[in-house]
Design a protein around this motif. Structure first.
Motif, mmCIF file in Angstrom:
data_model
loop_
_atom_site.group_PDB
_atom_site.id
_atom_site.type_symbol
_atom_site.label_atom_id
_atom_site.label_comp_id
_atom_site.label_asym_id
_atom_site.label_seq_id
_atom_site.Cartn_x
_atom_site.Cartn_y
_atom_site.Cartn_z
ATOM 1 N N SER A 147 0.799 -1.212 0.000
ATOM 2 C CA SER A 147 0.000 0.000 0.000
ATOM 3 C C SER A 147 0.841 1.277 0.000
ATOM 4 O O SER A 147 0.592 2.202 -0.773
ATOM 5 N N ALA A 148 1.850 1.347 0.872
ATOM 6 C CA ALA A 148 2.676 2.558 0.954
ATOM 7 C C ALA A 148 3.451 2.787 -0.335
ATOM 8 O O ALA A 148 3.608 3.927 -0.794
ATOM 9 N N VAL A 149 3.912 1.704 -0.953
ATOM 10 C CA VAL A 149 4.660 1.823 -2.212
ATOM 11 C C VAL A 149 3.728 2.258 -3.338
ATOM 12 O O VAL A 149 4.057 3.150 -4.131
ATOM 13 N N HIS A 150 2.547 1.647 -3.420
ATOM 14 C CA HIS A 150 1.567 2.070 -4.429
ATOM 15 C C HIS A 150 1.273 3.560 -4.285
ATOM 16 O O HIS A 150 1.252 4.308 -5.280
ATOM 17 N N THR A 151 1.040 3.988 -3.063
ATOM 18 C CA THR A 151 0.698 5.389 -2.820
ATOM 19 C C THR A 151 1.827 6.316 -3.238
ATOM 20 O O THR A 151 1.596 7.344 -3.875
ATOM 21 N N ALA A 152 3.061 5.951 -2.908
ATOM 22 C CA ALA A 152 4.208 6.796 -3.239
ATOM 23 C C ALA A 152 4.386 6.932 -4.748
ATOM 24 O O ALA A 152 4.641 8.032 -5.258
ATOM 25 N N PHE A 153 4.242 5.844 -5.478
ATOM 26 C CA PHE A 153 4.415 5.901 -6.934
ATOM 27 C C PHE A 153 3.308 6.717 -7.590
ATOM 28 O O PHE A 153 3.559 7.512 -8.495
ATOM 29 N N LEU A 154 2.072 6.512 -7.155
ATOM 30 C CA LEU A 154 0.949 7.166 -7.817
ATOM 31 C C LEU A 154 0.838 8.643 -7.443
ATOM 32 O O LEU A 154 0.549 9.480 -8.302
ATOM 33 N N PRO A 177 -5.257 -3.515 5.255
ATOM 34 C CA PRO A 177 -4.559 -2.593 4.361
ATOM 35 C C PRO A 177 -5.313 -2.398 3.056
ATOM 36 O O PRO A 177 -5.904 -3.333 2.517
ATOM 37 N N ARG A 178 -5.283 -1.169 2.578
ATOM 38 C CA ARG A 178 -5.957 -0.825 1.325
ATOM 39 C C ARG A 178 -4.955 -0.768 0.167
ATOM 40 O O ARG A 178 -3.745 -0.725 0.376
ATOM 41 N N GLY A 182 -4.006 7.540 1.930
ATOM 42 C CA GLY A 182 -4.302 8.920 1.579
ATOM 43 C C GLY A 182 -3.085 9.611 0.995
ATOM 44 O O GLY A 182 -1.943 9.241 1.266
ATOM 45 N N GLY A 183 -3.333 10.631 0.188
ATOM 46 C CA GLY A 183 -2.224 11.356 -0.412
ATOM 47 C C GLY A 183 -2.699 12.327 -1.454
ATOM 48 O O GLY A 183 -3.879 12.343 -1.831
#
Length: 360
Positions: A147-154, A177-178, A182-183
């Motif tokens: 999740s954290a990696v997906h969020t950072a890339f997107l 986990p989603r 948020g971001g």
């Protein structure tokens, strides 16, 4: 992810969302990639190998002069990764772990020679990581979570394509986990993703979205190249396909060489269909070959027609070879204020369609 957006359950045991057919599809994506990347949380939770499972796909990679498996990459926030994880102990190929400066020394001591540990700045600089991977020859990177990696890339605008598979059930756990957290995701209409594919794979559904402009350009240019395959054969003219795409991703018009008469050009045919459409002012025309800047068969070149129609952007794969005339269409378009993008990575497909002509 589940229908309610989760990629795992909240319990100790990992939740399997996919099915065998989709896992094989992911294996094929790995085989096409130069590197596979995950976060440290995914390593701890799932203990993945991140190897190509299919022996046939590994053999194809080796036959093409590539390692049997892609380089495996992990992002670690601290120095507590277990060197006994399968990421470090199973399979051949390179292993890279990027971590913040403060954790680099501790992680090197913990992992020993199990992986190359790299200082990625403080805090970890994801753009720097990608630059370093590119310098190591990684052209296609598959990011598998979490999740954290997906969020950072997107949120960082660092993803070209999103392959989202939806499983037909709910997790229903607030603590699970989603897919992303948020971001600051792009929210305006200009950042809507383009849906390139939607298909069932057994009981799950694949949604393939194009996120970046580069990915959208490659997608639509491939469509233009496919259109060029419809051209009636000719020994005196190129086979070209063209498609006009509006700013919102809708197709405005398409065309191909000799579609309506023996001397019609692809861009000419597409623009004739789109004549008067107000969307042309914000559209992109994708042409497999550079639009002509000189022409014997008509009084106006395709570059002239594009500029006159008010199309602000042109993308093509291959400069027009000087077989019949010196094209120089790109230069004419730039002089008229049109943005021109060339994607030579797709030029080979254009040459293949026109193999009946001398393309030097």
């Amino acid at each position: 992810m589940s229908v309610d957006g989760h990629i795992d359950a909240a319990g100790e045991r990992p939740l399997l969302l996919s099915n065998d057919a989709d896992l094989d599809r992911v294996d094929a994506e790995r085989a096409l990639s130069d590197a596979v990347l995950v976060g440290a949380g995914t390593l701890r939770r799932d203990d993945p190998r991140l190897l190509v499972r299919s022996s046939a796909r590994r053999e194809q990679r080796v036959a093409a002069g590539r390692p049997a498996n892609p380089t495996r990459v992990a992002l670690a926030g601290g120095g507590d990764l277990d060197p006994g994880l399968r990421f470090f102990t199973m399979g051949d190929g390179g292993r890279l772990v990027y971590c913040p400066s403060a954790a680099a020394g501790r992680l090197r001591a913990r992992l020993g020679g199990a992986a190359e540990v790299l200082d990625a700045g403080e805090p970890l600089d994801l753009t720097g990581v990608l630059d370093d991977l590119a310098g190591r020859g990684v052209g296609r990177l598959l990011v598998e979570g979490g999740s954290a990696v997906h969020t950072a890339f997107l949120t960082g605008g660092l993803a070209d394509e999103l392959q989202l598979v939806v499983a037909p059930f709910f997790v229903g756990e607030a603590a699970a986990p989603r897919f992303v957290g948020g971001g600051p995701f792009p929210q305006d209409a200009g950042h809507r993703m383009t849906l390139a594919e939607a298909r069932p794979i057994g009981d799950v559904a694949l949604l393939r979205y194009l996120v970046s402009q580069r990915a959208r350009d490659e997608h639509w240019l491939r469509v233009a190249i496919d259109l060029s395959r419809r051209c009636p054969p000719s020994s005196t003219a190129f086979s070209v396909g063209a498609i006009v795409v509006a700013a919102d991703g809708e197709i405005v018009a398409e065309g191909w060489s000799r579609e309506s008469d023996p001397v019609a050009h692809a861009e000419e045919s597409a623009l004739a269909r789109a004549a008067g459409d107000p969307r042309l002012r914000g559209a992109t025309i994708y042409s497999s070959l550079e639009p002509c800047g000189r022409r014997r068969s008509r009084p106006r070149t395709c570059a002239d027609l594009i500029a006159a129609a008010g199309v602000p952007r042109v993308v093509f794969a291959l400069r027009e070879p000087s077989v019949f005339v010196e094209g120089r269409g790109a230069e004419a378009l730039v002089a008229a204020g049109v943005t021109v993008v060339e994607l030579p990575a797709l030029a080979g497909a254009v040459r293949e369609v026109n193999a009946h002509l001398p393309m030097s």
